[in-house]
Design a protein around this motif. Sequence first.
Motif, short mmCIF file in Angstrom:
data_model
loop_
_atom_site.label_atom_id
_atom_site.label_comp_id
_atom_site.label_asym_id
_atom_site.label_seq_id
_atom_site.Cartn_x
_atom_site.Cartn_y
_atom_site.Cartn_z
N PRO A 41 0.81 -1.22 0.00
CA PRO A 41 0.00 0.00 0.00
C PRO A 41 0.84 1.27 0.00
O PRO A 41 0.49 2.25 -0.65
N ALA A 42 1.96 1.24 0.70
CA ALA A 42 2.79 2.45 0.81
C ALA A 42 3.42 2.81 -0.53
O ALA A 42 3.46 3.99 -0.90
N GLU A 43 3.89 1.82 -1.27
CA GLU A 43 4.59 2.10 -2.51
C GLU A 43 3.67 2.11 -3.74
O GLU A 43 3.67 3.06 -4.51
N ALA A 44 2.89 1.06 -3.89
CA ALA A 44 2.10 0.92 -5.11
C ALA A 44 0.85 1.80 -5.12
O ALA A 44 0.34 2.15 -6.17
N HIS A 45 0.36 2.16 -3.94
CA HIS A 45 -0.89 2.92 -3.86
C HIS A 45 -0.73 4.27 -3.19
O HIS A 45 -1.71 4.91 -2.83
N ARG A 46 0.51 4.69 -3.02
CA ARG A 46 0.83 6.00 -2.45
C ARG A 46 0.12 6.26 -1.13
O ARG A 46 -0.39 7.34 -0.88
N VAL A 63 -9.14 2.35 4.39
CA VAL A 63 -10.10 1.27 4.14
C VAL A 63 -10.33 1.11 2.64
O VAL A 63 -10.32 0.00 2.11
N LEU A 64 -10.51 2.23 1.92
CA LEU A 64 -10.73 2.15 0.48
C LEU A 64 -9.49 1.63 -0.26
O LEU A 64 -9.61 0.86 -1.22
N THR A 65 -8.31 2.01 0.22
CA THR A 65 -7.08 1.48 -0.38
C THR A 65 -6.99 -0.03 -0.16
O THR A 65 -6.62 -0.78 -1.07
N GLY A 66 -7.35 -0.49 1.04
CA GLY A 66 -7.35 -1.92 1.31
C GLY A 66 -8.33 -2.68 0.43
O GLY A 66 -8.03 -3.77 -0.07
N ILE A 67 -9.50 -2.08 0.19
CA ILE A 67 -10.49 -2.71 -0.70
C ILE A 67 -9.93 -2.80 -2.11
O ILE A 67 -10.06 -3.83 -2.78
N ALA A 68 -9.28 -1.72 -2.57
CA ALA A 68 -8.69 -1.73 -3.91
C ALA A 68 -7.62 -2.81 -4.06
O ALA A 68 -7.55 -3.51 -5.08
N ILE A 69 -6.79 -2.95 -3.03
CA ILE A 69 -5.75 -3.98 -3.07
C ILE A 69 -6.37 -5.38 -3.14
O ILE A 69 -5.93 -6.24 -3.90
N ASN A 70 -7.42 -5.60 -2.34
CA ASN A 70 -8.09 -6.91 -2.37
C ASN A 70 -8.73 -7.19 -3.72
O ASN A 70 -8.71 -8.32 -4.21
N ILE A 71 -9.31 -6.16 -4.34
CA ILE A 71 -9.89 -6.34 -5.69
C ILE A 71 -8.80 -6.71 -6.68
O ILE A 71 -8.98 -7.60 -7.52
N GLU A 72 -7.65 -6.04 -6.59
CA GLU A 72 -6.53 -6.37 -7.48
C GLU A 72 -6.08 -7.82 -7.28
O GLU A 72 -5.80 -8.53 -8.25
N ARG A 73 -6.03 -8.25 -6.03
CA ARG A 73 -5.61 -9.63 -5.75
C ARG A 73 -6.61 -10.63 -6.28
O ARG A 73 -6.23 -11.67 -6.82
N LEU A 74 -7.90 -10.34 -6.13
CA LEU A 74 -8.92 -11.24 -6.67
C LEU A 74 -8.85 -11.28 -8.19
O LEU A 74 -9.01 -12.34 -8.80
N ALA A 75 -8.63 -10.14 -8.83
CA ALA A 75 -8.52 -10.10 -10.29
C ALA A 75 -7.30 -10.88 -10.76
O ALA A 75 -7.35 -11.53 -11.81
#
Length: 108
Positions: A41-46, A63-75
């Motif tokens: 999250p610190a590097e890839a999502h600023r 929280v929204l950044t965490g959701i985005a990371i989880n969506i990327e992982r699921l994709a």
Amino acid sequence: MNFLPRHPHELQASNHTDQQDPRWKRLCTTRSGVEGTIREPAEAHRARRSRHHGHGKTHVQHVLTGIAINIERLASRAHPHHPRGLTAFQLHLNSRDLAWEHWWRQGK
């Protein structure tokens, strides 16, 4: 009583011995995975700095950044990532029948 520091070569020899222990290697691979997860999250999502002021808005951003990371992982599970091939240096060592450590790349 006078405590003198150990010589650097003694410390290095002790560390090398410790690093051959399978428990140390297991701990190191676990730590590496955790550090990568925290770093993402610190590097890839600023997410190192918040765009908003205040704890509430910063919390929502996290929280929204965490959701985005989880969506990327699921994709990425739908389209699995192919593991990286051998580096040029590893191919060079293989061509000359020289051994190289690779446990850190395979989580062993």
